[in-house]
Scaffold this active site. Structure first.
Site, PDB file in Angstrom:
ATOM      1  N   TYR A 108     -15.508  -4.755  12.505  1.00  0.00           N
ATOM      2  CA  TYR A 108     -14.208  -5.110  11.745  1.00  0.00           C
ATOM      3  C   TYR A 108     -13.676  -3.953  11.258  1.00  0.00           C
ATOM      4  O   TYR A 108     -14.157  -3.140  10.755  1.00  0.00           O
ATOM      5  CB  TYR A 108     -14.701  -6.127  10.375  1.00  0.00           C
ATOM      6  N   TRP A 121      -9.487  -1.467  10.318  1.00  0.00           N
ATOM      7  CA  TRP A 121      -8.081  -1.468  10.854  1.00  0.00           C
ATOM      8  C   TRP A 121      -7.751  -0.337  11.484  1.00  0.00           C
ATOM      9  O   TRP A 121      -6.776  -0.434  12.584  1.00  0.00           O
ATOM     10  CB  TRP A 121      -7.342  -1.015   9.239  1.00  0.00           C
TER      11      TRP A 121
HETATM   12  N1  LIG Z   1     -13.844  -5.348  -3.565  1.00  0.00           N
HETATM   13  C1  LIG Z   1     -12.962  -5.358  -2.408  1.00  0.00           C
HETATM   14  N2  LIG Z   1     -13.058  -5.123  -1.051  1.00  0.00           N
HETATM   15  C2  LIG Z   1     -12.417  -5.214  -0.071  1.00  0.00           C
HETATM   16  C3  LIG Z   1     -10.901  -5.933  -0.408  1.00  0.00           C
HETATM   17  C4  LIG Z   1     -10.699  -6.267  -1.401  1.00  0.00           C
HETATM   18  O1  LIG Z   1      -9.690  -6.663  -1.985  1.00  0.00           O
HETATM   19  N3  LIG Z   1     -11.765  -5.938  -2.792  1.00  0.00           N
HETATM   20  N4  LIG Z   1     -10.382  -6.183   0.735  1.00  0.00           N
HETATM   21  C5  LIG Z   1     -10.864  -6.282   1.810  1.00  0.00           C
HETATM   22  C6  LIG Z   1      -9.649  -6.165   3.002  1.00  0.00           C
HETATM   23  S1  LIG Z   1      -8.263  -7.232   2.745  1.00  0.00           S
HETATM   24  C7  LIG Z   1      -9.759  -5.485   4.193  1.00  0.00           C
HETATM   25  S2  LIG Z   1      -8.595  -5.584   5.330  1.00  0.00           S
HETATM   26  C8  LIG Z   1     -10.863  -4.510   4.396  1.00  0.00           C
HETATM   27  C9  LIG Z   1     -10.489  -3.192   5.023  1.00  0.00           C
HETATM   28  O2  LIG Z   1     -11.719  -2.374   5.664  1.00  0.00           O
HETATM   29  P1  LIG Z   1     -11.534  -1.501   6.748  1.00  0.00           P
HETATM   30  O3  LIG Z   1     -10.332  -1.722   7.822  1.00  0.00           O
HETATM   31  O4  LIG Z   1     -12.864  -1.371   7.097  1.00  0.00           O
HETATM   32  O5  LIG Z   1     -11.195  -0.122   5.890  1.00  0.00           O
HETATM   33  P2  LIG Z   1     -10.309   1.381   6.527  1.00  0.00           P
HETATM   34  O6  LIG Z   1     -10.726   2.391   5.556  1.00  0.00           O
HETATM   35  O7  LIG Z   1      -9.132   1.120   7.053  1.00  0.00           O
HETATM   36  O8  LIG Z   1     -11.496   1.469   7.759  1.00  0.00           O
HETATM   37  C10 LIG Z   1     -10.829   2.014   9.026  1.00  0.00           C
HETATM   38  C11 LIG Z   1     -11.824   3.074   9.520  1.00  0.00           C
HETATM   39  O9  LIG Z   1     -11.420   3.507  10.950  1.00  0.00           O
HETATM   40  C12 LIG Z   1     -11.487   4.646  10.758  1.00  0.00           C
HETATM   41  N5  LIG Z   1     -10.690   4.996  12.134  1.00  0.00           N
HETATM   42  C13 LIG Z   1      -9.316   5.479  11.865  1.00  0.00           C
HETATM   43  N6  LIG Z   1      -8.864   5.688  13.135  1.00  0.00           N
HETATM   44  C14 LIG Z   1      -9.844   5.490  13.996  1.00  0.00           C
HETATM   45  C15 LIG Z   1      -9.915   5.664  15.482  1.00  0.00           C
HETATM   46  O10 LIG Z   1      -8.874   5.981  16.052  1.00  0.00           O
HETATM   47  N7  LIG Z   1     -11.223   5.402  16.063  1.00  0.00           N
HETATM   48  C16 LIG Z   1     -12.205   5.291  15.305  1.00  0.00           C
HETATM   49  N8  LIG Z   1     -13.374   4.848  16.095  1.00  0.00           N
HETATM   50  N9  LIG Z   1     -12.251   4.933  14.062  1.00  0.00           N
HETATM   51  C17 LIG Z   1     -10.992   5.162  13.407  1.00  0.00           C
HETATM   52  C18 LIG Z   1     -11.118   5.233   9.721  1.00  0.00           C
HETATM   53  O11 LIG Z   1     -11.656   6.710   9.437  1.00  0.00           O
HETATM   54  C19 LIG Z   1     -11.641   4.367   8.758  1.00  0.00           C
HETATM   55  O12 LIG Z   1     -13.075   4.762   8.436  1.00  0.00           O
HETATM   56  O13 LIG Z   1     -11.599  -4.073   2.862  1.00  0.00           O
HETATM   57  C20 LIG Z   1     -12.009  -5.429   2.335  1.00  0.00           C
HETATM   58  N10 LIG Z   1     -12.745  -5.035   1.140  1.00  0.00           N
HETATM   59  N1  LIG Z   2      -1.274   0.614  -0.101  1.00  0.00           N
HETATM   60  C1  LIG Z   2      -2.017  -0.446   0.348  1.00  0.00           C
HETATM   61  N2  LIG Z   2      -1.284  -1.485   0.783  1.00  0.00           N
HETATM   62  C2  LIG Z   2      -1.849  -2.607   1.499  1.00  0.00           C
HETATM   63  C3  LIG Z   2      -3.531  -2.388   1.586  1.00  0.00           C
HETATM   64  C4  LIG Z   2      -4.092  -1.196   1.146  1.00  0.00           C
HETATM   65  O1  LIG Z   2      -5.373  -0.720   1.166  1.00  0.00           O
HETATM   66  N3  LIG Z   2      -3.348  -0.203   0.503  1.00  0.00           N
HETATM   67  N4  LIG Z   2      -4.238  -3.209   2.292  1.00  0.00           N
HETATM   68  C5  LIG Z   2      -3.538  -4.147   3.293  1.00  0.00           C
HETATM   69  C6  LIG Z   2      -4.345  -5.329   3.464  1.00  0.00           C
HETATM   70  S1  LIG Z   2      -5.518  -5.262   4.523  1.00  0.00           S
HETATM   71  C7  LIG Z   2      -4.273  -6.174   2.637  1.00  0.00           C
HETATM   72  S2  LIG Z   2      -5.133  -7.747   3.425  1.00  0.00           S
HETATM   73  C8  LIG Z   2      -3.158  -6.826   1.881  1.00  0.00           C
HETATM   74  C9  LIG Z   2      -3.863  -7.433   0.595  1.00  0.00           C
HETATM   75  O2  LIG Z   2      -3.014  -8.019  -0.247  1.00  0.00           O
HETATM   76  P1  LIG Z   2      -3.360  -8.651  -1.610  1.00  0.00           P
HETATM   77  O3  LIG Z   2      -5.025  -9.090  -1.438  1.00  0.00           O
HETATM   78  O4  LIG Z   2      -2.245  -9.465  -2.113  1.00  0.00           O
HETATM   79  O5  LIG Z   2      -3.376  -7.244  -2.348  1.00  0.00           O
HETATM   80  P2  LIG Z   2      -4.263  -6.789  -3.660  1.00  0.00           P
HETATM   81  O6  LIG Z   2      -3.800  -5.534  -4.124  1.00  0.00           O
HETATM   82  O7  LIG Z   2      -5.740  -6.663  -3.505  1.00  0.00           O
HETATM   83  O8  LIG Z   2      -4.057  -8.049  -4.754  1.00  0.00           O
HETATM   84  C10 LIG Z   2      -2.619  -8.138  -5.300  1.00  0.00           C
HETATM   85  C11 LIG Z   2      -2.627  -8.422  -6.690  1.00  0.00           C
HETATM   86  O9  LIG Z   2      -3.147  -9.590  -7.090  1.00  0.00           O
HETATM   87  C12 LIG Z   2      -3.466  -9.872  -8.378  1.00  0.00           C
HETATM   88  N5  LIG Z   2      -4.604 -10.626  -8.544  1.00  0.00           N
HETATM   89  C13 LIG Z   2      -5.995 -10.607  -8.216  1.00  0.00           C
HETATM   90  N6  LIG Z   2      -6.689 -11.435  -8.529  1.00  0.00           N
HETATM   91  C14 LIG Z   2      -5.854 -12.509  -8.887  1.00  0.00           C
HETATM   92  C15 LIG Z   2      -5.876 -13.832  -9.384  1.00  0.00           C
HETATM   93  O10 LIG Z   2      -7.172 -14.411  -9.290  1.00  0.00           O
HETATM   94  N7  LIG Z   2      -4.689 -14.600  -9.583  1.00  0.00           N
HETATM   95  C16 LIG Z   2      -3.701 -13.847  -9.701  1.00  0.00           C
HETATM   96  N8  LIG Z   2      -2.570 -14.433 -10.261  1.00  0.00           N
HETATM   97  N9  LIG Z   2      -3.466 -12.585  -9.367  1.00  0.00           N
HETATM   98  C17 LIG Z   2      -4.378 -11.944  -8.838  1.00  0.00           C
HETATM   99  C18 LIG Z   2      -3.947  -8.214  -8.734  1.00  0.00           C
HETATM  100  O11 LIG Z   2      -3.407  -7.872  -9.963  1.00  0.00           O
HETATM  101  C19 LIG Z   2      -3.469  -7.452  -7.610  1.00  0.00           C
HETATM  102  O12 LIG Z   2      -2.923  -6.508  -8.194  1.00  0.00           O
HETATM  103  O13 LIG Z   2      -2.678  -5.533   1.099  1.00  0.00           O
HETATM  104  C20 LIG Z   2      -2.300  -4.790   2.409  1.00  0.00           C
HETATM  105  N10 LIG Z   2      -1.407  -3.451   2.051  1.00  0.00           N
HETATM  106 MO   LIG Z   3      -6.891  -7.006   4.668  1.00  0.00          MO
END
Ligand SMILES: Nc1nc2c(c(=O)[nH]1)N[C@H]1C(S)=C(S)[C@@H](COP(=O)(O)OP(=O)(O)OC[C@H]3O[C@@H](n4cnc5c(=O)[nH]c(N)nc54)[C@H](O)[C@@H]3O)O[C@H]1N2
Ligand SMILES: Nc1nc2c(c(=O)[nH]1)N[C@H]1C(S)=C(S)[C@@H](COP(=O)(O)OP(=O)(O)OC[C@H]3O[C@@H](n4cnc5c(=O)[nH]c(N)nc54)[C@H](O)[C@@H]3O)O[C@H]1N2
Ligand SMILES: [Mo]
Length: 758
Positions: free
Chosen positions: A107, A109
């Site tokens: 898993y 990005w």
């Molecule tokens: N506590 C908490 N945890 C969360 C979340 C949260 O809201 N709260 N959000 C979750 C969500 S929505 C997501 S999507 C995940 C994101 O989790 P990830 O998608 O695992 O996070 P990234 O840091 O984007 O990891 C991408 C990795 O790919 C590597 N990479 C970049 N380019 C390449 C390439 O070309 N080849 C290879 N082999 N590697 C490469 C980067 O160096 C990086 O280490 O985190 C989740 N974790």
């Molecule tokens: N800059 C930046 N943008 C991103 C990403 C990133 O890593 N960096 N990750 C991308 C990815 S993979 C994803 S999946 C999306 C995720 O998109 P989201 O999950 O929507 O993003 P978050 O920033 O985790 O949360 C948005 C806001 O929700 C509010 N929140 C948290 N818990 C609750 C709750 O229980 N109730 C309510 N009403 N509000 C709550 C918090 O204040 C938080 O700032 O973002 C994407 N966009």
């Molecule tokens: Mo995500």
């Protein structure tokens, strides 16, 4: 001369000037993301992996479960040596047990490019070389919503994305009930890339027209100044209660749209019964909701009246469902929009995820975009993506998932390319123990992430700037020719080159490459789009012309082309892909699963982990504003927003005062799973009783041997709980946990996470 490139947070042109990458956001992007400023730091950064590296114990003693992962040093080895050893290990596991012993979910990005998409590369490789692998289903972003919406509305690609566009919001919407806000830092990002950031402009236009944005959540900053929002501060995990209070008011005051509910929905009677408390003795009226959310009952009633009196859009951020019982606020939000009767009208109804990510609110591209074909997985074994540690710790154990009773496979080898589980997973101490159970853990990485540091075999890969690719996403009208801008550092190779080397050693080289080099594949993928354009009689330039021009405009579907539009016109001729063909406000399918944690209608299920005397504060661990996840945490923009080298935690003045905390102090967040340092920012932008620490600071344990980790950098996943949303979706619940907070006055070392381990 500058050349075009693309990342998930925006397109740009770049050129090397005196050894430094200069970049200019794409012309035509009205609101480029500041995350772009991280990109130049990627060039030859000390955190880059330069040569293949192998954990000493694995190299000397061979594969096997061990507590030494993440604690032992690495040896650098040559490419040929490491590929020989790794190919032999893959063959051993394949022949001794089979593909069900290999976890290839991988898993993550990674990059915006369609060909060097690391996850597609590893899947294709494992299908060809091992005969398949244990997959993951769902994602960390929205697993709970995906499962519940599939049952009650239809597959998200068809129905719940693409229902409402930003253009419609700008032109039509009177009231936006934004649960979780719509923070521009979030919508600035989209997998596959983003050519123009339109959200700020759309919100400003709507506000100028007099639209009211209501930001519902614990953080004031979740809507931009341009939206002129009203902030309804609610505690994490309380949204379903507020939605019920609104619904109850609509029902009581007869403001609900009975014609819509009868024609387009099933199950309203069941929901009404629950709202009235006829099933459980608790009427979920405005006063009841006020008791849970802290929003005065009169304000809830007034908001319900306003919502019923004009064009209203209910948006539910992805964050709400990345929490225990996360299915419920999504389903209840849909019920609220259904009761308002505006689903399928321009700028009205329900849009899960609008503002959470750049995919939503845009029109779908109307020609195919090529993707690397993955071949066939010879086995059909999958786990819900966020149950990975559970699988490794409890092979053979049974679990519930979406109506099925399943068993975890016994995995011996995990292969990761393009993701960072020590960023994305919860309870990192537990995750470390889980990875200790493997025989072998292989990671492809451009940089020394915590995941790389916990691996046995670390193979250095190129980063996106160092190779050619095609950037394209399903909702972006521009395809980008991603030119190579810099040379790779050290001996780094493309993921494709690494897999080709392994495939050749395992006798499947020709099947894996199909005889194509990188350019050959890019032309092959491009041909799908070109054929699609030609079939529609549109300009379809040959590859070389596209490459020289740097980008290509793609046609988009019309605003009203979404399934929901046709459904609105006539639900009998255009039924939804649900069992009833209607929006299911109660679901016989889900009800029949018999889950107490996910009943057959939206329900108020209070979180089981609530603040208490030992852990009196909610922690919101949301997405970082200064980077994408963990990527380029060492970049200039990310570092500039750390304080004393640590990630910043926002604390309400009342919570700070009782603890003697001032802005700039180092503080420790602690619970039973672990603790981390952060630098305090005292602000009333955050609700009292809630602290907010984003994800993405690289895990930096003070003592890598400690069972309960103490991260000196500020990674909130040492604190979060590794627990599924419910038996229905088993999604990630990383967004919320509970903590104690204390000022930290001890001397403490600098952050070392961005320095290589050798
Ligand atoms: N506590 C908490 N945890 C969360 C979340 C949260 O809201 N709260 N959000 C979750 C969500 S929505 C997501 S999507 C995940 C994101 O989790 P990830 O998608 O695992 O996070 P990234 O840091 O984007 O990891 C991408 C990795 O790919 C590597 N990479 C970049 N380019 C390449 C390439 O070309 N080849 C290879 N082999 N590697 C490469 C980067 O160096 C990086 O280490 O985190 C989740 N974790
Ligand atoms: N800059 C930046 N943008 C991103 C990403 C990133 O890593 N960096 N990750 C991308 C990815 S993979 C994803 S999946 C999306 C995720 O998109 P989201 O999950 O929507 O993003 P978050 O920033 O985790 O949360 C948005 C806001 O929700 C509010 N929140 C948290 N818990 C609750 C709750 O229980 N109730 C309510 N009403 N509000 C709550 C918090 O204040 C938080 O700032 O973002 C994407 N966009
Ligand atoms: Mo995500």
């Amino acid at each position: 001369m500058s050349r075009p490139h693309s990342t998930p947070w925006g397109s740009f042109r770049g050129e090397m000037v005196a050894g430094t990458l200069r970049l200019h956001p794409r012309d035509g992007d009205p609101d480029p993301s500041p995350i772009l400023h991280n990109v130049p730091s990627a060039v030859d950064h000390p955190a880059r992996v330069r040569r293949p590296a192998v954990r000493r114990g694995w190299w000397e003693d061979g594969p096997g479960p061990t507590e030494r992962r993440g604690r032992e040093g690495f040896v650098e080895v040559g490419w040929d040596e490491v590929l020989d050893r790794l190919a032999a290990e893959l063959a051993r596991v394949r022949d001794a047990v089979g593909p069900q012993a290999v976890y290839g979910g991988s898993y993550g990005w990674a990059s915006a490019g369609r060909f060097h998409h690391a996850q597609s590369q590893v899947h294709r490789f494992l299908n060809h070389a091992v005969g398949g692998y244990v997959r993951s289903v769902g994602d960390y972003s929205g697993a709970a919503a995906q499962v519940v919406l599939r049952h009650v509305l239809g597959p998200s690609e068809l129905v719940s994305k693409g229902t409402v566009t930003w253009d419609q919001v700008a032109a039509h919407t009177d009231t936006v009930l934004a649960f979780g806000g719509m923070n521009l830092k979030n919508s600035a990002v989209a997998g596959g890339g983003i050519s123009a950031h339109v959200e700020r402009g759309a919100m400003a236009a709507a506000a100028r027209r007099g639209a009211l944005f209501v930001n519902i959540g614990p953080l004031r900053s979740d809507l931009p100044a341009e939206a002129g929002a009203r902030w309804l501060s609610v505690p994490p995990g309380s949204d379903t209660a507020l939605m019920f209070g609104l619904l109850h008011t609509l029902l009581l005051e007869d403001r609900h749209d009975t014609a819509f509910l009868e024609r387009y929905c099933v199950g309203w009677e069941r929901v009404a019964k629950h709202l009235l408390g006829a099933d459980d003795g608790t009427p979920k009226d405005a006063a009841w909701a006020a008791g849970i959310t802290g929003v005065p009952a009169d304000e809830i009633r007034e908001l319900a009246r306003r919502a019923a009196g004009g064009r209203t859009l209910v948006t539910v951020a992805q964050s709400l469902q990345r929490a225990e019982f996360g299915e419920q606020p999504v389903w209840a939000g849909l019920a609220l929009a259904a009761a308002l009767g505006q689903i399928g009208l321009p700028g009205g109804g329900f849009c899960y995820g609008l503002g959470s990510i750049g995919h939503y609110g845009r029109r779908r591209v109307d020609v195919p975009v090529g993707a690397l074909p993955q071949g066939t997985n010879g086995i059909d074994v999958a786990i819900p993506v966020a149950r990975v540690a559970e699988m490794l710790l409890h092979p053979g154990a049974g679990y519930d998932f979406d109506g099925e009773r399943r068993r975890y496979p016994h995995v011996r080898l995990a292969y990761w390319a393009g993701g960072n589980p020590f960023h994305h997973h919860q309870d990192l101490g537990r995750l470390r123990r889980a990875f200790g159970r493997l025989d072998t853990f292989v990671v492809h990485e451009p940089v020394w992430t915590a995941t790389a540091r916990h691996a046995d075999v670390v193979l250095p890969t190129t980063w996106t700037l160092e190779r050619e690719d095609i950037g394209a996403g399903p909702f972006d009208p521009v395809m980008t020719a991603m030119h190579r801008l810099v040379d790779p550092p050290g001996e780094a190779r493309d993921d494709y080159a690494i897999f080709t080397g392994l495939a050749e050693r395992l006798g499947v080289g020709a099947a894996f490459t199909e005889g194509r080099d990188v350019r050959g594949w890019l032309e092959h993928l491009y041909a799908r789009t070109r054929d699609g354009l030609a079939a529609r009689g549109l300009s379809a330039p040959p590859f070389d012309e596209f490459w020289a021009a740097g980008e290509l405009s793609l046609p988009q579907r019309p605003d009203d082309g979404a399934l929901v539009g046709a459904f609105r016109a006539d639900p009998d001729t255009a039924p939804l892909p649900t069992p009833s063909g209607r929006i299911e406000l109660a679901s016989a399918t889900i009800g029949a699963f018999g889950y107490a944690d996910a009943p057959g209608h939206p329900a108020w299920l209070p979180p089981t982990e609530l603040p208490d005397s030992r852990h009196p504060l909610w922690l919101v661990a949301n997405q970082p504003a200064t980077r994408l996840h963990s990527q380029l945490d060492f970049g200039a923009h990310s570092l500039a927003h750390k304080v004393r080298g640590r990630e910043v935690v926002r604390v309400h003045p009342d919570d700070a005062a009782v603890r003697g905390i001032a802005s700039g102090d180092l503080v420790r967040l602690v619970n039973d799973r672990g603790s981390c340092l952060a630098a305090a920012l005292v602000t009333d932008d955050v609700r009292a009783g809630v602290v907010q620490l984003p994800t993405g600071a690289w895990f930096d344990p003070l003592d890598p041997s400690a069972e309960v980790p103490f991260c000196v950098h500020g990674n909130p996943n040492v604190l979060t709980r590794d627990h599924g949303t419910s038996s229905l979706a088993q999604g990630c619940t990383g967004q919320h946990t509970t903590v104690q907070l204390e000022r930290y006055d001890e001397p403490v070392r600098q952050v070392r996470a961005h320095r290589p381990p050798l």
